[in-house]
Design an enzyme around this catalytic site. Structure first.
Site, PDB file in Angstrom:
ATOM      1  N   GLN A 122       0.836  -1.190   0.000  1.00 11.43           N
ATOM      2  CA  GLN A 122       0.000   0.000   0.000  1.00 11.43           C
ATOM      3  C   GLN A 122       0.881   1.253   0.000  1.00 11.43           C
ATOM      4  O   GLN A 122       1.834   1.355   0.776  1.00 11.43           O
ATOM      5  CB  GLN A 122      -0.893   0.021   1.232  1.00 11.43           C
ATOM      6  N   TYR A 201      -6.670   9.947   4.628  1.00 17.49           N
ATOM      7  CA  TYR A 201      -5.339  10.407   4.245  1.00 17.49           C
ATOM      8  C   TYR A 201      -5.428  11.271   2.981  1.00 17.49           C
ATOM      9  O   TYR A 201      -6.513  11.640   2.552  1.00 17.49           O
ATOM     10  CB  TYR A 201      -4.403   9.209   4.108  1.00 17.49           C
ATOM     11  N   ARG A 248      -7.687   1.532  -2.853  1.00 18.83           N
ATOM     12  CA  ARG A 248      -8.483   1.361  -1.629  1.00 18.83           C
ATOM     13  C   ARG A 248      -9.418   2.548  -1.437  1.00 18.83           C
ATOM     14  O   ARG A 248      -9.005   3.706  -1.538  1.00 18.83           O
ATOM     15  CB  ARG A 248      -7.566   1.234  -0.412  1.00 18.83           C
ATOM     16  N   GLY A 340      -8.042  -7.710   9.012  1.00 17.36           N
ATOM     17  CA  GLY A 340      -6.938  -7.060   9.691  1.00 17.36           C
ATOM     18  C   GLY A 340      -6.609  -7.712  11.011  1.00 17.36           C
ATOM     19  O   GLY A 340      -5.682  -8.527  11.114  1.00 17.36           O
ATOM     20  N   ARG A 341      -7.361  -7.347  12.071  1.00 16.66           N
ATOM     21  CA  ARG A 341      -7.070  -7.878  13.413  1.00 16.66           C
ATOM     22  C   ARG A 341      -6.957  -9.392  13.456  1.00 16.66           C
ATOM     23  O   ARG A 341      -6.065  -9.922  14.144  1.00 16.66           O
ATOM     24  CB  ARG A 341      -8.136  -7.402  14.396  1.00 16.66           C
TER      25      ARG A 341
END
Length: 389
Positions: A122, A201, A248, A340-341
């Site tokens: 990424q 972002y 993304r 993710g987690r």
């Protein structure tokens, strides 16, 4: 990014024998293809900033161990790397704009490839999510609108500075930096890159009405606000080929103080433009909800591979709910499922989900964002699965 607290130590136990999950049809573990790249399954390890790079943003051997442990994922999207110095967000995050950065990432891709894994990287510019204490530079953003809740730095949580508005020349230079970073990523052994236009972002800041107050060709109507994302994606696609480029998106997400204002208008327009670039590798939708109209519109409009990241409950996770959330998104048209987690806490997540074995809980959140192996490379694997690293 969360404010750090005092770390705690937890003992994590692992069963000696995997259990069998409730049986029902699923495509989650089937091999598939991503733009000509064979994937062993449809599980994607989502990009997660873990602050284990050097102070200069160089990936470390510890990071190579971490990613190699999780190489059973069909695809790993490695954590955000900044394409230039001013794009840095937090301490000890990765970058990719020097030879040292490239060499550090090469040791990561080599370790993952040795385990049979596949990786994208990424690329992320923080925009207003940055601080001079971290980068040594005043953050740049679409407009001089500061991050509302402050930011974590090496000196602690500090008020966010007012960013400086990017000039047209600086916009062009930033686009070129993304393209250069993409070329370095391929040279470092990645299959491709994911352009981060989400999570508040820089690219997302251009999309959102509350952070983009420009009156030039990059602000105002939707067609102008999507322009910067499109320029970045086109430049990256020209640099390494569209089949090596993912994007993304996080429609409606308010993280990092973002308020889009017209989500339903932004994303159909953006997806239509992305289609014009060529056969991109994928779109990656964050916190995807199969009943959300915007998600359904993206799936209907996008002809290629769609990666969807499900909304999972807070607190301890269990294999069956995670698997069920993935299956719902597959049924809604997703092609790959990003987690993710669960991947953070379970190096052998593919085996655990396949067998229904209990999942390790994520340790104290503080351990996610500090250096060292604790809460990073020391999560246990099932004995039946063998050592993961």
């Amino acid at each position: 990014m969360t404010t750090h607290a005092t770390p705690t130590t937890q003992t994590i136990t692992t069963p000696t024998t995997p259990t069998t999950r409730t049986s029902h049809p699923t495509h989650l573990f089937e091999p598939t293809d991503l733009a000509g790249i064979p994937l062993a399954n449809r599980l994607v390890m989502a990009p997660m900033t873990r602050n284990r790079a050097t102070a200069d943003g160089v990936p470390t051997p510890l990071m190579a161990t971490y990613y190699a442990q999780r190489a059973a994922a069909g695809l790993i999207v490695a954590e955000a790397a900044t394409p230039n110095a001013v794009g840095r967000t937090y301490p000890n995050i990765t970058a990719l704009h020097t030879d040292a950065h490239e060499a550090g990432w090469r040791q990561v891709t080599e370790a993952v490839r040795a385990r049979g894994g596949r990786m994208f990287l990424q690329l992320q510019h923080g925009g207003r999510v940055g601080h001079p204490d971290t980068s040594g530079l005043t953050p740049l953003a679409p407009s001089p609108v500061p991050l509302p809740d402050g930011i974590h730095t090496a000196a602690g949580h500090l008020p966010a500075p007012v960013p400086r508005e990017l000039t047209p020349d600086e916009i062009a230079a930033t686009v070129a930096d993304f393209a250069a970073a993409a070329r370095r990523a391929v040279a470092a052994g990645f299959e491709g890159v994911e352009v981060h236009s989400a999570n508040g972002y820089l690219l997302h800041q251009f999309l959102a009405g509350n952070t983009n107050r420009r009156t030039d060709a990059y602000g105002g109507p939707v067609a102008h606000r999507i322009r910067f994302t499109m320029e970045v994606v086109r430049a990256v696609a020209e640099a390494i080929g569209p089949e090596r480029v993912g994007v993304r998106l996080s429609p409606g997400l308010t993280v990092n103080g973002i308020e889009e204002g017209d989500t339903e208008a932004i994303y159909p327009a953006l997806v239509a433009e992305l289609r014009s670039v060529g056969p991109l590798a994928y779109l990656h939708v964050v916190y995807a909800n199969p009943s959300d109209p915007v998600f359904r519109a993206i799936r209907a409009a996008w002809p290629g591979t769609l990666i969807a990241n499900p909304v999972l409950p807070d607190g301890p996770l269990a294999a069956e709910p995670v698997h069920a959330a993935a299956d719902r998104l597959l049924a809604a048209g997703a092609d790959l499922i990003a987690l993710g987690r669960p991947f953070l806490a379970n190096p052998d997540l593919v085996t655990r989900l396949r067998t229904g074995a209990p999942l390790n809980p994520v340790r104290d959140a503080y351990l996610m964002y500090v250096g060292g192996p604790e809460g990073y490379t020391d999560y246990p694997t099932l004995p039946a699965a063998g050592a993961a690293g």
